[in-house]
Design an enzyme around this catalytic site. Structure first.
Site, mmCIF file in Angstrom:
data_model
loop_
_atom_site.group_PDB
_atom_site.id
_atom_site.type_symbol
_atom_site.label_atom_id
_atom_site.label_comp_id
_atom_site.label_asym_id
_atom_site.label_seq_id
_atom_site.Cartn_x
_atom_site.Cartn_y
_atom_site.Cartn_z
ATOM 1 N N PRO A 87 5.636 7.445 3.323
ATOM 2 C CA PRO A 87 4.652 8.246 4.061
ATOM 3 C C PRO A 87 4.026 9.342 3.202
ATOM 4 C CG PRO A 87 6.822 8.295 5.141
ATOM 5 C CD PRO A 87 7.001 7.614 3.830
ATOM 6 N N GLU A 114 16.887 7.613 4.337
ATOM 7 C CA GLU A 114 16.286 8.953 4.296
ATOM 8 C C GLU A 114 15.415 9.146 3.075
ATOM 9 O OE1 GLU A 114 19.179 8.371 5.820
ATOM 10 O OE2 GLU A 114 18.081 8.899 7.630
ATOM 11 N N ARG A 152 -7.384 -9.913 0.698
ATOM 12 C CA ARG A 152 -8.728 -10.210 1.203
ATOM 13 C C ARG A 152 -9.813 -9.914 0.167
ATOM 14 N NH1 ARG A 152 -9.482 -11.009 6.404
ATOM 15 N NH2 ARG A 152 -11.512 -10.002 6.384
ATOM 16 N N ASP A 167 -17.124 -6.995 6.714
ATOM 17 C CA ASP A 167 -15.968 -6.369 7.363
ATOM 18 C C ASP A 167 -16.249 -4.914 7.703
ATOM 19 O OD1 ASP A 167 -14.179 -8.383 7.407
ATOM 20 O OD2 ASP A 167 -12.967 -7.698 5.709
HETATM 21 N N1 ADE Z 1 7.625 4.054 4.974
HETATM 22 C C1 ADE Z 1 7.851 4.789 6.076
HETATM 23 N N2 ADE Z 1 6.711 5.186 6.637
HETATM 24 C C2 ADE Z 1 5.699 4.677 5.879
HETATM 25 C C3 ADE Z 1 4.279 4.730 5.949
HETATM 26 N N3 ADE Z 1 3.652 5.396 6.916
HETATM 27 N N4 ADE Z 1 3.585 4.091 5.003
HETATM 28 C C4 ADE Z 1 4.206 3.435 4.005
HETATM 29 N N5 ADE Z 1 5.538 3.338 3.895
HETATM 30 C C5 ADE Z 1 6.287 3.953 4.826
#
Ligand code: ADE
Length: 245
Positions: A87, A114, A152, A167
């Site tokens: 994330p 984690e 793609r 697209d």
């Molecule tokens: N791993 C956990 N959350 C993620 C996300 N939003 N994008 C990519 N990998 C992740």
């Protein structure tokens, strides 16, 4: 174009690439996807891939050694680009998907638990990729999304040459609405303009619809762009659009 996915849950990928456009690309050899079990790169009896974090607190962290070993084993003569799904990464969009598609080999490391030992982030990967501002249980689903979106853009993967061109996001805006038969369903009618046979008019209508949808739903996409004069005129015309339908 080759993707290598490094994961502790290889079985999660059994279904995702077994249908549709990606399967066809695999069958035709346009794209290759290899899924690697991180545990195969451990060297201890228990095939341990994670451990407790230094400094205490809860949870487990993916160990660096198996990840480094896995990348070193699958990387083709130093050519592969290496990304960690997390994330904290750069958010995936059409530009990033296109950049990845231009690489010969993309190695995707799926994060878990984690976190991942920071030495992987600092000394092994070329970057981190996120698929959005939310937390998944792991990087596996995100890796599948990256592979699909990037594939793609590999030449020949999407059938008709211009389907990628049309697209959503391709020209920086959303897609226009599509209709098929029947012409009328439960009183809901297909816009008349689409039966006009006037291709110029249809094209104008589609462009207008795409612009309108983009301005309404994703103003951020057009905010920093200078619209072409034709597009500006189409947008000004939106209050009159019913006449066309
Ligand atoms: N791993 C956990 N959350 C993620 C996300 N939003 N994008 C990519 N990998 C992740």
């Amino acid at each position: 174009m080759r993707f290598d996915i490094i994961t502790i849950f290889p079985e999660m990928f059994a279904g995702v690439f077994s249908g549709g456009i990606i399967k066809r690309a695999l069958d035709r050899g346009l794209v290759r996807i290899a899924v690697h079990d991180l545990r195969d790169f451990t060297q201890d009896k228990h095939r341990q891939v994670d451990d407790r974090p230094f400094g205490g607190l809860e949870g487990m962290v993916l160990k660096p050694e198996p990840i480094f070993r896995a990348v070193e084993a699958v990387r083709e003569d130093g050519a592969g680009r290496v990304y960690l799904l997390s994330p904290q990464g750069r958010t995936l969009d059409a530009d990033l998907a296109r950049e990845l598609a231009a690489e010969r080999q993309v190695i995707l490391i799926c994060g878990r638990y984690e976190g991942v030992d920071e030495r992987v982030v600092e000394h092994l990967v070329d970057g981190e990729i996120s698929i959005g501002d939310y937390v998944l249980s792991g990087g596996e689903l995100a890796a599948a999304v990256v592979v699909d979106a990037a594939s793609r853009f590999v030449p020949g993967v999407v059938g008709k040459e211009d389907s990628v061109k049309n697209d959503s996001f391709a020209g920086g805006i959303l897609d226009y609405p599509q209709y098929t038969r029947p012409r009328e369903f439960r009183g809901m009618k297909v816009p008349q303009v689409l039966f006009s046979g006037d291709h110029k008019r249809i094209e104008r209508w589609r462009r207008k619809k795409a612009l309108e949808k983009t301005v309404r739903r994703r103003p951020d996409l057009v905010r920093n762009r200078t619209l072409a004069p034709e597009d500006r005129r189409l947008l000004e015309d939106i209050p009159n659009e019913r006449k066309d339908e």
